[in-house]
Write an enzyme that holds these catalytic residues in place. Structure first.
Site, PDB file in Angstrom:
ATOM      1  N   VAL A 162       0.093  -1.631  -8.657  1.00  0.00           N
ATOM      2  CA  VAL A 162       0.547  -0.413  -9.355  1.00  0.00           C
ATOM      3  C   VAL A 162      -0.572   0.637  -9.409  1.00  0.00           C
ATOM      4  CG1 VAL A 162       1.520   0.510 -11.496  1.00  0.00           C
ATOM      5  CG2 VAL A 162       2.207  -1.757 -10.706  1.00  0.00           C
ATOM      6  N   GLY A 212       7.248 -12.257  -1.354  1.00  0.00           N
ATOM      7  CA  GLY A 212       6.280 -11.560  -2.206  1.00  0.00           C
ATOM      8  C   GLY A 212       6.857 -11.076  -3.524  1.00  0.00           C
ATOM      9  N   LYS A 229       9.954  -7.323 -22.020  1.00  0.00           N
ATOM     10  CA  LYS A 229      10.598  -6.026 -21.757  1.00  0.00           C
ATOM     11  C   LYS A 229      11.685  -5.722 -22.787  1.00  0.00           C
ATOM     12  CE  LYS A 229       9.546  -6.166 -16.812  1.00  0.00           C
ATOM     13  NZ  LYS A 229      10.001  -6.702 -15.515  1.00  0.00           N
ATOM     14  N   GLY A 282       7.767  -3.043  -8.067  1.00  0.00           N
ATOM     15  CA  GLY A 282       7.277  -2.555  -6.775  1.00  0.00           C
ATOM     16  C   GLY A 282       6.260  -1.445  -6.952  1.00  0.00           C
ATOM     17  N   ILE A 294      12.683   2.969 -13.163  1.00  0.00           N
ATOM     18  CA  ILE A 294      13.889   3.439 -13.876  1.00  0.00           C
ATOM     19  C   ILE A 294      13.483   4.138 -15.173  1.00  0.00           C
ATOM     20  CG2 ILE A 294      16.072   2.760 -14.953  1.00  0.00           C
ATOM     21  CD1 ILE A 294      15.878   0.112 -13.382  1.00  0.00           C
TER      22      ILE A 294
HETATM   23  N1  HSE Z   1       7.687  -9.770 -11.956  1.00  0.00           N
HETATM   24  C1  HSE Z   1       8.402  -8.623 -12.386  1.00  0.00           C
HETATM   25  C2  HSE Z   1       9.835  -8.680 -11.837  1.00  0.00           C
HETATM   26  C3  HSE Z   1       7.683  -7.395 -11.921  1.00  0.00           C
HETATM   27  O1  HSE Z   1      10.121  -9.524 -10.993  1.00  0.00           O
HETATM   28  O2  HSE Z   1      10.681  -7.903 -12.262  1.00  0.00           O
HETATM   29  C4  HSE Z   1       8.051  -6.135 -12.636  1.00  0.00           C
HETATM   30  O3  HSE Z   1       7.801  -6.163 -13.992  1.00  0.00           O
END
Ligand code: HSE
Length: 402
Positions: A12, A182, A200, A297, A131
């Site tokens: 990131v 990945g 989250k 991503g 988003i």
């Molecule tokens: N590992 C997290 C996912 C990355 O797969 O959504 C993004 O927070």
């Protein structure tokens, strides 16, 4: 000209530096100032990077430089990231982050610290990658009482479940495929055990319901236990299985949890496949809104980070009113009190199931196993009925019929 620093040159962080380079003109136009990355903090060497000249291993240089107005924290985790964030805020620098673990664990404290120092702590990229979801909840639907937020907020598990549904893959094969591509980490537990999704939904719930929801008081269940039989039985009953993060008001406070759910094909989330994320927010004035897109991503997440930097630059002399009060164990309701229909996979006999649960809808059988969908009842009630001698090999909620 406004100078910024980026802490952590991983996926990131490097995407963010690239975004500022690639879109410098549009970013300057939208921020009202040119924005330049002055430092990148990382202990690693990147000799082939075009930004090699900006790299430093010395955090003191950044925090003591009065030129640096905004710091981007993309280190991740709660160790140095927490310490560096506090020191930057105390030094009067706004901080922008994609670090959901830190916001979920210490968001209240960091927002208070930002407030005390007249700067901003912004974290749009911490949920849903590219988003827009934090700003819409904090601003665009601020006139609503929010009754529920639910969504698919982990791309790795959604990819694995999509592979299991579309290609009949077993969990372990779908996980290996996600690791090869990945998406999943070498140690995938944060994703597949639901920790990431839990952090989250805790951030979204804190924002929507006004008190810090700490992940340790929310409940989370992952996808390790989902078998190909579950996928098959759920399909027969007319549903897909998705890992859903949910915060729903029960009385005055939200129940906040992450668990696999059965989702009917006409639900807004049913078409959210692969690594995509989507969040549905239910406001009492606006109704249901769905936010959909790339939830992870490099460049999607960098897009959200860069937008927060623009916001911080536009609000240098003004604090953005984003935040919540301190919360605790009593800020979260027990999700087992929430009522829903339930999906249960079992090897109990159909007679026994009908005897204990009354009217149910059965799937077909595979070997000694079958599944059934119950009528609407609380999680507590389901547990009570199961204790009468029915072993649940899987127990998932059916989302819908609110
Ligand atoms: N590992 C997290 C996912 C990355 O797969 O959504 C993004 O927070």
């Amino acid at each position: 000209m406004v100078k910024i620093a980026v802490l952590g040159f991983g996926v990131v962080g490097s995407g963010t530096v690239e975004a500022f380079d690639r879109n410098s003109a549009i970013i300057a136009q939208n921020a009202g100032h040119d924005i330049q990355v002055k430092y990148i903090l990382d202990i690693r060497d990147f000799p082939d990077s075009p930004y090699n000249n900006l790299l430093t291993g010395d955090f003191e240089k950044i925090v003591s430089d009065p030129d640096v107005a905004v710091v981007v924290e993309t280190i991740g985790g709660v160790g140095p990231a927490f310490d560096y964030t506090k020191r930057c805020l105390s030094a009067g620098k706004s901080v922008v982050t994609s670090n959901k673990e830190l916001v979920a664990a210490h968001g209240y404290e960091l927002l208070e610290m930002a407030s005390a120092n007249g700067v901003n702590y912004l974290f749009e990229a911490s949920v849903g990658g590219g988003i827009p979801i934090i700003r819409p909840i904090a601003q665009c639907i601020a006139a609503n009482q929010i009754n529920e937020i639910y969504g698919i907020v982990n791309g790795t598990t959604n990819y694995i479940l999509t592979e299991m549904v579309k290609n009949g893959a077993e969990f372990s094969d779908a996980l290996a495929d996600a690791q090869r591509k990945g998406y999943a980490e070498a140690d995938p537990s944060a994703d597949i055990d639901g920790h990431d999704a839990c952090r989250k939904i805790c951030i979204l719930a804190s924002l929507a319901f006004g008190k810090h929801i700490y992940p340790e008081y929310a409940s989370h269940e992952g996808i390790r236990g989902i078998s190909s039989n579950d996928v098959h039985f759920a399909g027969e009953l007319g549903y897909k299985i998705k890992l859903v993060a949910r915060a729903r008001v029960l009385g005055d406070i939200p129940a906040v949890y992450v668990a696999p759910h059965l989702i009917s094909h006409d639900n807004l989330l049913a078409g959210v496949d692969g690594v995509m994320n989507a969040v549905v927010v239910r406001g009492n004035i606006v109704g249901d809104l769905m936010f959909y897109g790339a939830g992870a991503g490099k460049m999607p997440t960098a897009s959200a980070v860069a937008a927060d930097v623009i916001d911080a630059v536009k609000h240098m002399k003004l604090r953005k009113l984003i935040g919540w009060e301190e919360g605790g164990e009593d800020s979260v309701a027990d999700h087992m009190l929430l009522e829903s229909a339930w999906y249960i996979r079992t090897d109990a006999s159909r007679e026994k199931i009908s005897h204990e649960f009354g009217e149910v809808i059965f799937s077909g059988s595979i070997g000694s196993e079958c599944a059934f969908k119950t009528t609407f009842m609380s999680g507590r009630k389901v547990q009570e009925l199961l204790e009468r001698g029915i072993s649940a090999l899987s127990l998932f909620r059916v989302l819908g019929d609110h």
